[in-house]
Design a protein around this motif. Structure first.
Motif, PDB file in Angstrom:
ATOM      1  N   VAL A 275      -1.928   7.062   7.417  1.00 32.63           N
ATOM      2  CA  VAL A 275      -0.977   6.434   8.390  1.00 32.63           C
ATOM      3  C   VAL A 275      -0.535   7.503   9.560  1.00 32.63           C
ATOM      4  CG1 VAL A 275       1.530   5.852   8.412  1.00 32.63           C
ATOM      5  CG2 VAL A 275       0.107   5.184   6.560  1.00 32.63           C
ATOM      6  N   LEU A 277       2.441   8.210  12.323  1.00 33.62           N
ATOM      7  CA  LEU A 277       3.666   7.913  12.788  1.00 33.62           C
ATOM      8  C   LEU A 277       3.652   8.733  14.294  1.00 33.62           C
ATOM      9  CD1 LEU A 277       6.253   8.209   9.731  1.00 33.62           C
ATOM     10  CD2 LEU A 277       4.634   6.356  10.613  1.00 33.62           C
ATOM     11  N   THR A 280       8.270   7.996  19.657  1.00 32.37           N
ATOM     12  CA  THR A 280       8.563   6.815  20.291  1.00 32.37           C
ATOM     13  C   THR A 280       9.459   7.336  21.680  1.00 32.37           C
ATOM     14  OG1 THR A 280      10.695   6.533  19.032  1.00 32.37           O
ATOM     15  CG2 THR A 280       8.493   5.387  18.453  1.00 32.37           C
ATOM     16  N   GLN A 306      -2.688   1.184  10.905  1.00 33.51           N
ATOM     17  CA  GLN A 306      -1.532   1.722  10.333  1.00 33.51           C
ATOM     18  C   GLN A 306      -0.922   2.827  11.168  1.00 33.51           C
ATOM     19  OE1 GLN A 306      -3.308   0.683   5.664  1.00 33.51           O
ATOM     20  NE2 GLN A 306      -3.216   2.913   6.509  1.00 33.51           N
ATOM     21  N   TYR A 308       2.439   3.563  13.305  1.00 27.75           N
ATOM     22  CA  TYR A 308       3.751   2.840  13.193  1.00 27.75           C
ATOM     23  C   TYR A 308       4.741   3.942  13.945  1.00 27.75           C
ATOM     24  CZ  TYR A 308       1.778   0.505   9.162  1.00 27.75           C
ATOM     25  OH  TYR A 308       0.992  -0.285   8.370  1.00 27.75           O
ATOM     26  N   TRP A 310       7.679   6.563  15.075  1.00 28.53           N
ATOM     27  CA  TRP A 310       8.533   7.732  14.407  1.00 28.53           C
ATOM     28  C   TRP A 310       9.697   7.792  15.465  1.00 28.53           C
ATOM     29  CZ3 TRP A 310       7.047  13.304  16.078  1.00 28.53           C
ATOM     30  CH2 TRP A 310       8.319  14.069  15.409  1.00 28.53           C
ATOM     31  N   GLU A 327      13.379   1.137   8.490  1.00 24.96           N
ATOM     32  CA  GLU A 327      12.179   0.628   9.197  1.00 24.96           C
ATOM     33  C   GLU A 327      10.977   1.187   8.814  1.00 24.96           C
ATOM     34  OE1 GLU A 327      13.402   1.348  13.238  1.00 24.96           O
ATOM     35  OE2 GLU A 327      14.752  -0.390  13.352  1.00 24.96           O
ATOM     36  N   ASN A 331       7.627  -0.665   7.184  1.00 24.25           N
ATOM     37  CA  ASN A 331       6.111  -0.361   7.701  1.00 24.25           C
ATOM     38  C   ASN A 331       5.293   0.320   6.697  1.00 24.25           C
ATOM     39  OD1 ASN A 331       6.577  -0.866  10.540  1.00 24.25           O
ATOM     40  ND2 ASN A 331       7.600   0.624  10.928  1.00 24.25           N
ATOM     41  N   LYS A 334       3.487  -1.953   4.400  1.00 22.80           N
ATOM     42  CA  LYS A 334       2.205  -2.574   5.069  1.00 22.80           C
ATOM     43  C   LYS A 334       0.880  -1.777   4.990  1.00 22.80           C
ATOM     44  CE  LYS A 334       4.372  -3.305   9.005  1.00 22.80           C
ATOM     45  NZ  LYS A 334       4.812  -3.659  10.054  1.00 22.80           N
TER      46      LYS A 334
END
Length: 339
Positions: A275, A277, A280, A306, A308, A310, A327, A331, A334
């Motif tokens: 994953v 992250l 943002t 994958q 997502y 951060w 949140e 995520n 998934k």
């Protein structure tokens, strides 16, 4: 992460600058601000009484005959205090996007009800700050003794106007940082409305993170010419994740300062991860921009979808972290291991 590119130079520093600014303020020239000076109190809780004392993370004991009510705060500090019920009269740092809407870094702060003293790195309207007659300035710190977004060239002037309080972020867990802001807010007579419920949500989401310990997670930020892999011990939110059981990638070689390792986009595949992250914040590349980098686009986590968000500067409040962690849990549910 490192501060953004310096936007423009300030114009006041030192005692001489303070004297000049005080003269201007006395004449009614408060400089330019993004909002009118608000008249709201610092908190919506108990009435201001005194004396007031608070020891910040510099070990500096602040003492005033009355509880401060005219508070100016860096946006991260303002977001935290706002959720506890403290209402700053002004903010500095990224609080307004180009379209006039609220920058995510300012959290739930109503930017129509606070004065904006600066919106980018190295921008702080000292004249306007003085004209506001503040009782207290609050800011987080990534380096002990250095208040985040307080320009070095204006620091002496700013610190002569009103007492300053610093809350340390580096090397601490989110729980510790939130606790310090809670302590400060309580000393200021904050209402604490909604805090118990938010704390319970945060604790519940934190417990859920342990179920994802089989996922190898990398946190990163993208720039035009660099891919930054963050170093977990330096960030309160990542320390919180690790303490809760997540397996977070630690870069083998970090840059000076210890916050991250800088990689070229050609070497974005340096570390394996299930994953990713991504940062943002407004200064970081968006996922669609990073996907244009071939090496990044071919990463297993990216190809598997994958990738997502951060929230790298979620407010240090129970409300802020409850939302952030809920949140994150949604995520990670998934995702699946890729090796």
């Amino acid at each position: 992460m490192s501060g953004p590119v310096l936007a423009r130079r300030g114009f006041l520093s030192g005692a001489a600058g303070l004297a000049a600014a005080l003269t201007l303020a006395a004449c009614g020239d408060g400089g330019t601000s993004t909002q009118a000076t608000p008249a709201a109190p610092a908190s919506s809780g108990a009435p201001s009484q005194g004396p007031w004392t608070f020891t910040d993370d510099r070990g500096k004991k602040l003492e005033q005959p009355k509880v401060p009510t005219r508070i100016v705060a860096q946006v991260g500090a303002a977001a935290a205090l706002w959720d506890f019920g403290v209402r700053p009269i002004a903010v500095f740092g990224p609080h307004k996007l180009k379209d006039g809407s609220r920058d995510p870094q300012v959290g739930n702060v109503d930017i129509t009800k606070v004065t904006g003293l600066g919106n980018v790195w190295d921008e702080f309207n000292v004249e306007q700050y003085i004209a506001l007659q503040p009782d207290l300035l609050v800011s987080s710190m990534y380096v002990n003794g250095t208040l985040w977004y307080v320009p070095e060239k204006s620091r002496d002037t700013i610190e002569q106007v009103a007492p300053t309080a610093g809350v340390m972020l580096t090397g601490k867990s989110a729980t510790e940082v939130i606790g310090k802001y809670e302590e400060l807010a309580a000393s200021l007579g904050a209402s604490m409305e909604g805090v118990p419920e938010a704390k319970a949500r945060m604790e519940a989401a934190t417990k859920e993170l342990a179920q994802f310990k089989n996922l190898r997670i990398l946190l990163a930020s993208g720039g035009a010419d660099a891919f930054w892999v963050v170093n977990p011990p330096e960030y309160p939110d990542i320390v919180h994740m690790v303490n809760a059981g997540l397996n977070v990638v630690t870069p083998s070689k970090v840059d000076e300062g210890g916050f991250f390792q800088t990689l070229s986009w050609e070497n974005a595949d340096e570390y394996d991860a299930d994953v990713i992250l991504y940062d943002t914040r407004t200064q970081a590349l968006k996922p669609e921009e990073m996907m244009k980098k071939p090496t990044f686009a071919k990463l297993p986590a990216v190809e598997a979808g994958q990738l997502y968000p951060w929230s790298a500067e979620a407010p240090f409040s129970y409300q802020g972290y409850a939302t952030f962690l809920e949140e994150l849990v949604a995520n990670l549910k998934k995702a699946k291991p890729l090796q």
